[in-house]
Design an enzyme around this catalytic site. Structure first.
Site, short mmCIF file in Angstrom:
data_model
loop_
_atom_site.label_atom_id
_atom_site.label_comp_id
_atom_site.label_asym_id
_atom_site.label_seq_id
_atom_site.Cartn_x
_atom_site.Cartn_y
_atom_site.Cartn_z
N LYS A 243 0.83 -1.20 0.00
CA LYS A 243 0.00 0.00 0.00
C LYS A 243 0.88 1.26 0.00
CE LYS A 243 -4.05 -2.21 0.40
NZ LYS A 243 -3.91 -3.67 0.47
C1 LIG Z 1 -5.13 -4.57 1.25
C2 LIG Z 1 -6.61 -4.58 1.40
C3 LIG Z 1 -7.24 -5.03 2.57
C4 LIG Z 1 -6.52 -5.78 3.64
O1 LIG Z 1 -5.49 -5.15 4.22
P1 LIG Z 1 -4.36 -6.00 4.98
O2 LIG Z 1 -3.57 -4.93 5.63
O3 LIG Z 1 -3.60 -6.75 3.94
O4 LIG Z 1 -5.03 -6.89 5.95
C5 LIG Z 1 -8.61 -4.88 2.70
N1 LIG Z 1 -9.33 -4.34 1.71
C6 LIG Z 1 -8.78 -3.93 0.57
C7 LIG Z 1 -9.67 -3.32 -0.48
C8 LIG Z 1 -7.40 -4.05 0.35
O5 LIG Z 1 -6.87 -3.68 -0.81
#
Ligand SMILES: *Cc1c(COP(=O)(O)O)cnc(C)c1O
Length: 357
Positions: free
Chosen positions: A181
């Protein structure tokens, strides 16, 4: 090799200097000074309501669903990462899909009311690729029917909508700080909420502890560690630079791909976006597969975010979602990260041009 993204890592000596503070105190979790400092910095920088740092971006969704959805029906989007819907099912709620808008790719707010039943307790919508949902319409529907609104805002670091952090909309927003992210702590995330629900959410993310011996209620372990927070504090000074550099990449793609038969994501009016992803939609899945194969042969790995449409998951049996299924079959996220070179973009764009025109 070029991947869909490349984790921004701060200079290692800066990370080490922050880690040293944890070493000096022999304190590596349970809301130490690094977690508290990062919470403070993010709250001020993003200008948000209350926030609680967590160990990933999925646990905030699960905690919010546990507290607010109460095993009921949850109206949600079929176009998101799997965590959105798997969290709903994990918390013993039932996902009820509503198709998406063909240009914004967010839940189609005009179709939400038709999906509400006596069992509906919440709406869980994703600001997909950092593009805000139509939050004011959703808020009105929720008020009218007494529903809670949870936003999966995993992609939204730094996004504002109508002059406010997008995290401030809804009862709860969940962000992810996963390594892929825009802002990362390795694994990590945050719950954003109003003052009213802060206390319940806060206790819930720490086993329900109210001091060492007392319990406020049921909880789970959603705490971010000092090691994760150290990464966040080391990345934090670079965040504006990261967004500016990503904007340059996205603008260059847009210029070089202009006038081809390719659909771009339409950002909702009133949004200050964060350039978190660069999705392109081809005219057919066959074109997408050809482009993907040719790029993979050059060791370039865009990703099919998001495929499949979540109503097609093997453990789900729900009606067709024609728009989401169509977009999901034709959408490809091209690589975006700080340091991606224009010549590499040219290479990808040329391959795409050969296949679409
Ligand atoms: C990355 C993501 C998550 C989950 O996040 P994590 O930190 O990997 O648990 C949830 N929703 C969306 C839309 C994502 O892209």
């Amino acid at each position: 090799m070029i991947n869909v993204t490349k984790t921004f890592l701060p200079p290692q000596e800066e990370y080490n200097a922050i880690l040293k503070r944890a070493w000096d105190k022999s304190w590596i979790t349970n809301r130490g000074e690094l977690v508290l400092e990062l919470e403070d910095k993010l709250k001020n920088h993003l200008k948000t309501n209350a926030l609680i740092l967590t160990n990933n971006g999925t646990i905030p969704l699960q905690i919010a669903l546990k507290i607010f959805a109460n095993k009921g029906e949850v109206i949600t989007t079929p176009f998101s990462y799997v965590a959105t819907v798997s969290s709903i099912i994990w918390e013993n709620c039932k996902p009820v899909f509503v198709d998406i808008h063909p240009e914004y790719f967010t839940i189609d707010e005009t179709k939400i009311e038709a999906a509400i039943t006596a069992k509906t307790t919440a709406i869980l919508a994703t600001h997909v690729f950092g593009n805000p949902c139509h939050v004011s319409v959703i808020e009105n529907i929720a008020k009218k029917h007494g529903l809670k609104v949870i936003y999966d805002a995993a992609h939204c670091f730094g996004v504002s909508y109508k002059g406010e952090s997008v995290f401030n909309y809804g009862n709860v927003s969940a962000c992810s700080f996963h390594a892929t992210k825009l802002f990362q702590t390795g694994e990590g995330g945050a719950i954003f909420c109003n003052d009213e629900s802060y206390e319940t959410l806060f206790y819930s993310h720490n086993f329900g502890h109210d001091g060492p011996l007392d319990f406020h209620g049921l909880g789970i372990n959603g705490k971010m560690s000092e090691l994760q927070a150290a990464m966040g504090l080391a990345v934090f000074p670079y965040i504006d630079h990261i967004i500016i550099e990503r904007k340059k990449v996205v603008d260059y793609y847009k210029d070089t791909l202009a006038s081809l038969p390719i659909q771009f994501l339409k950002i909702r009016e009133g949004t200050t976006w964060n350039y978190s992803y660069f999705p392109v939609v081809f005219e057919s899945e066959a074109i997408l597969l050809k482009v993907l194969e040719q790029l993979n042969a050059l060791e370039i790995y865009p990703r099919r975010y998001f495929y499949p449409s979540l109503n097609k998951l093997p453990y789900i049996n729900t009606p067709e979602m024609p728009i989401s299924e169509s977009i999901a079959s034709r959408i490809l996220c091209l690589p975006v990260y700080l340091g991606l070179k224009n010549e590499d973009i040219d290479l990808m764009v040329n391959k795409i041009k050969q296949n679409v025109s």
